[in-house]
Design an enzyme around this catalytic site. Structure first.
Site, short mmCIF file in Angstrom:
data_model
loop_
_atom_site.label_atom_id
_atom_site.label_comp_id
_atom_site.label_asym_id
_atom_site.label_seq_id
_atom_site.Cartn_x
_atom_site.Cartn_y
_atom_site.Cartn_z
N LYS A 269 0.84 -1.20 0.00
CA LYS A 269 0.00 0.00 0.00
C LYS A 269 0.88 1.25 0.00
O LYS A 269 1.69 1.45 0.89
CB LYS A 269 -0.91 0.00 1.23
CG LYS A 269 -1.73 1.30 1.41
CD LYS A 269 -2.66 1.25 2.62
CE LYS A 269 -3.32 2.60 2.88
NZ LYS A 269 -4.17 2.61 4.09
N ASP A 274 -2.47 10.15 3.87
CA ASP A 274 -3.88 9.79 4.02
C ASP A 274 -4.58 10.78 4.95
O ASP A 274 -4.48 10.66 6.17
CB ASP A 274 -3.99 8.35 4.57
CG ASP A 274 -5.45 7.93 4.77
OD1 ASP A 274 -6.36 8.62 4.25
OD2 ASP A 274 -5.67 6.89 5.44
N LYS A 281 -10.02 12.85 8.44
CA LYS A 281 -9.57 12.38 9.75
C LYS A 281 -9.51 13.56 10.72
O LYS A 281 -9.34 14.70 10.30
CB LYS A 281 -8.15 11.79 9.63
CG LYS A 281 -8.08 10.43 8.96
CD LYS A 281 -6.64 9.92 8.93
CE LYS A 281 -6.55 8.58 8.22
NZ LYS A 281 -7.26 7.50 8.91
N ASP A 292 1.52 6.20 5.70
CA ASP A 292 0.56 5.28 5.10
C ASP A 292 1.08 4.62 3.81
O ASP A 292 0.35 3.89 3.15
CB ASP A 292 -0.76 6.02 4.84
CG ASP A 292 -1.97 5.11 4.97
OD1 ASP A 292 -1.84 4.03 5.56
OD2 ASP A 292 -3.05 5.49 4.46
N ASP A 351 -12.19 7.31 3.79
CA ASP A 351 -10.97 7.00 4.56
C ASP A 351 -10.61 5.52 4.47
O ASP A 351 -9.53 5.12 4.89
CB ASP A 351 -11.18 7.43 6.03
CG ASP A 351 -9.86 7.57 6.77
OD1 ASP A 351 -8.80 7.50 6.12
OD2 ASP A 351 -9.90 7.76 8.00
N GLU A 353 -9.52 3.97 2.04
CA GLU A 353 -8.96 4.10 0.69
C GLU A 353 -7.93 3.02 0.37
O GLU A 353 -7.71 2.70 -0.79
CB GLU A 353 -8.32 5.49 0.52
CG GLU A 353 -6.88 5.63 1.00
CD GLU A 353 -6.69 5.38 2.49
OE1 GLU A 353 -7.68 5.49 3.24
OE2 GLU A 353 -5.56 5.07 2.91
N ARG A 355 -7.92 -0.19 0.81
CA ARG A 355 -8.47 -1.36 0.12
C ARG A 355 -8.87 -1.02 -1.31
O ARG A 355 -8.88 -1.90 -2.18
CB ARG A 355 -9.65 -1.91 0.94
CG ARG A 355 -10.76 -0.95 1.15
CD ARG A 355 -11.68 -1.33 2.31
NE ARG A 355 -11.13 -0.95 3.63
CZ ARG A 355 -11.74 -1.19 4.78
NH1 ARG A 355 -12.90 -1.81 4.80
NH2 ARG A 355 -11.20 -0.81 5.92
N1 BES Z 1 -4.31 4.32 6.89
C1 BES Z 1 -5.47 4.11 7.65
C2 BES Z 1 -5.29 3.09 8.75
C3 BES Z 1 -4.54 3.56 9.95
C4 BES Z 1 -5.12 4.42 10.85
C5 BES Z 1 -3.28 3.08 10.21
C6 BES Z 1 -4.43 4.83 11.97
C7 BES Z 1 -2.59 3.47 11.34
C8 BES Z 1 -3.16 4.35 12.22
C9 BES Z 1 -6.61 3.62 6.75
O1 BES Z 1 -6.62 4.15 5.48
C10 BES Z 1 -7.87 4.04 7.39
O2 BES Z 1 -8.12 5.20 7.48
N2 BES Z 1 -8.64 3.07 7.85
C11 BES Z 1 -9.85 3.32 8.52
C12 BES Z 1 -10.88 2.35 8.02
C13 BES Z 1 -12.29 2.69 8.42
C14 BES Z 1 -12.73 3.96 7.73
C15 BES Z 1 -13.17 1.53 8.04
C16 BES Z 1 -9.62 3.15 10.02
O3 BES Z 1 -8.85 2.26 10.40
O4 BES Z 1 -10.17 3.93 10.78
ZN ZN Z 2 -4.84 4.75 4.74
MN MN Z 3 -7.65 6.00 5.39
#
Ligand code: BES
Ligand code: ZN
Ligand code: MN
Length: 501
Positions: A269, A274, A281, A292, A351, A353, A355
């Site tokens: 990835k 992000d 966020k 990210d 968010d 993104e 996947r």
């Molecule tokens: N890059 C983030 C995941 C992440 C968040 C990694 C905090 C490390 C610390 C990912 O893109 C994301 O935002 N995931 C969301 C998914 C949700 C919207 C289903 C998450 O984990 O909150």
């Molecule tokens: Zn992300």
């Molecule tokens: Mn995200």
């Protein structure tokens, strides 16, 4: 990078700025310490008797002018209880050694700690680990500071010893492997630490190009947004449409193995920042979302190591690289896009993104006719809730691959923990308007993210590593870890040992 050398020889005969020797708890001399003690007429045991050092891990004592020896200094390092000396204790002992050496002015040291006995570990493991830990501890990221850290007199040459000349060949191979892994870790850390305004998708593409220049067996291919559009990568492109940086789909193709051998495909990835997009966020710690792209950094680091070692395997790395930003053109919650696979996706949260970029990269991976595909991604905050920052989430459609990754993990210390991909979880991705939604609700967030990916990986053996908890450290020690490069390289080494793919 530090110079790592192996040699064999008696401790009392070493002409060196410093030799490093272990002491067990409580005040028990290791075999090497015994030799020095004998040569120095009991100097070490005399000092230990005064009670300055019990031998606990994290203790150390620097001695000067020890009689009967030729070294300027002898650094005693606490090794803990002899019976408890395991992988983790060994790593801590080496860490302590390097911390202590960094506080002296020595530029070279001869370390006898690789001669310690560790349950179930051979010379190759001990030497390689020492190299990896030492390189890890001496990493610096100061390229963006106007005054660089002064390192005129710092450790440059680390000599590891083996008990007999017969071990030298094996130990030399271990230093080469260790240095290659360390170089990969180093690259992954630096790509991770570089800020989002420097490490953009095109920066990652340029890095891949320069990697390919260094090895004739490595080719690079960069797909532009127009190419991706032709391939129908509507999911990936929906992420980059809110950014002024063009997305890149980067492929590094290394062919060191037989022409007919199916490649190991690594997918990383590569979200270079992000923000969450329209599903923005919260502001706190948002800077850390420059990390990210650590999955991309890890697979590129692994490729660097494979390339340095010229391993007789075929490995392909695919990096979908993009920013995720809010903008007038950005995708909105409720938007529906069509992925390269033809499956449609309702974007309920912009968010989620990772996947979206991964699913198209995973479909693209099919064209390499992979032996296995391993994707590496900072995919969910939920993995930190589930496992803390100590392990990577592992989800897979192929138990033997889980087994291989578990075995590699035990060697490198990159912990992985399997989570289930049961059908019941798939229901959480139901959408009223498209084939699937891109989020599955709060419950089992790491699992539903992997369930989403599993819909694009049906044609091959696949494993997913969620590295969101391990790829970087927050707080005072903020910085990328360069993990799990060692795990990936170990997995590849294991497969390059096998005859058939
Ligand atoms: N890059 C983030 C995941 C992440 C968040 C990694 C905090 C490390 C610390 C990912 O893109 C994301 O935002 N995931 C969301 C998914 C949700 C919207 C289903 C998450 O984990 O909150
Ligand atoms: Zn992300
Ligand atoms: Mn995200």
């Amino acid at each position: 990078m530090m110079d790592f050398i192996v040699k064999s020889g008696l401790p009392e005969k070493q002409r060196s700025a410093c030799i490093v020797v272990g002491i067990f708890q409580s005040r028990k001399l290791t075999a090497v310490a015994e030799r020095i003690d004998a040569a120095s007429d009991g100097h070490l045991s005399n000092i230990l008797r005064r009670g300055d050092m019990e031998g606990a891990i994290s203790q150390s004592l620097l001695l000067y002018n020890v009689p009967g020896t030729l070294a300027d200094r002898i650094l005693l390092i606490g090794c803990g209880k002899e019976r408890e000396l395991d992988d983790n204790a060994y790593r801590k002992i080496i860490q302590q050694t390097v911390t202590r050496l960094k506080n002296t002015s020595v530029t070279e040291a001869v370390c006898y700690l690789s001669e310690l006995n560790i349950k179930g570990r051979d010379m190759h493991w001990k030497v390689r680990q020492a190299v990896e830990v030492t390189a890890d501890m001496t990493y610096q990221f100061d390229q963006l500071k106007s005054t660089k850290t002064k390192n005129k007199r710092s450790l440059r040459k680390f000599i590891l010893t083996v008990p007999s000349r017969r071990d030298l060949t094996k130990a030399e191979k271990a230093t080469l492997e260790g240095s290659a892994i360390a170089t990969g870790v180093d690259l992954a850390k630096t790509l991770g630490n570089l800020p989002g305004n420097i490490c953009t998708p095109s920066y990652l593409a340029d890095q891949a190009k320069s990697m390919a220049k260094k090895n004739r067996a490595m080719k690079v291919e960069i797909l532009e947004e127009a190419d991706m559009k032709k391939l129908g990568m509507g999911a990936l492109l929906s992420v980059s449409q809110g950014s002024r940086q063009a997305a890149k789909l980067i492929t590094l193709d290394y062919r060191g193995g037989a022409k007919t051998a199916k490649p190991i495909v690594l997918v990383g990835k590569g979200i270079t920042f992000d923000s969450g997009g329209i599903s923005l966020k919260p502001g706190g710690k948002m800077d850390e979302m420059k990390y990210d792209m650590c999955g991309a950094a890890a697979v590129m680091g692994a490729m660097a190591a494979v390339s340095m070692l010229n391993l007789p395997v075929n490995v392909v790395a695919i990096v979908p690289a993009s920013e995720n930003l809010p903008d007038g053109l950005a995708s909105k919650p409720g938007d529906i896009v069509t992925s390269m696979s033809g499956q449609t996706i309702e974007i309920l949260n912009t968010d989620a993104e990772g996947r979206l970029v991964l699913c198209d990269a995973l479909s693209y991976a099919e064209k390499f006719d992979p032996a296995v595909v391993i994707d590496v991604a900072t995919l969910t905050g939920a993995v930190i809730v589930a496992l803390g920052r100590h392990a990577n989430g592992l989800l897979s459609n192929h138990p033997p691959l889980v087994n291989d990754l578990n075995n590699a993990s035990k060697i490198t210390g990159d912990r992985v923990w399997e989570l289930p991909l049961w059908d019941e979880y798939q229901d959480q991705l139901k959408s009223n308007f498209a084939d699937m939604a891109n989020i599955g609700g709060r419950e089992g967030g790491t699992i539903t993210a992997a369930c989403f990916l599993s819909r694009f990986t049906k044609k091959y053996h696949w494993a997913h590593l969620d590295i969101a908890g391990t790829a970087w450290k927050s707080g005072e020690a903020k910085g990328a870890t360069g993990r799990p490069v060692p795990l990936l390289v170990q997995y590849i080494l294991g497969r390059s040992g096998k005859k058939k793919s």
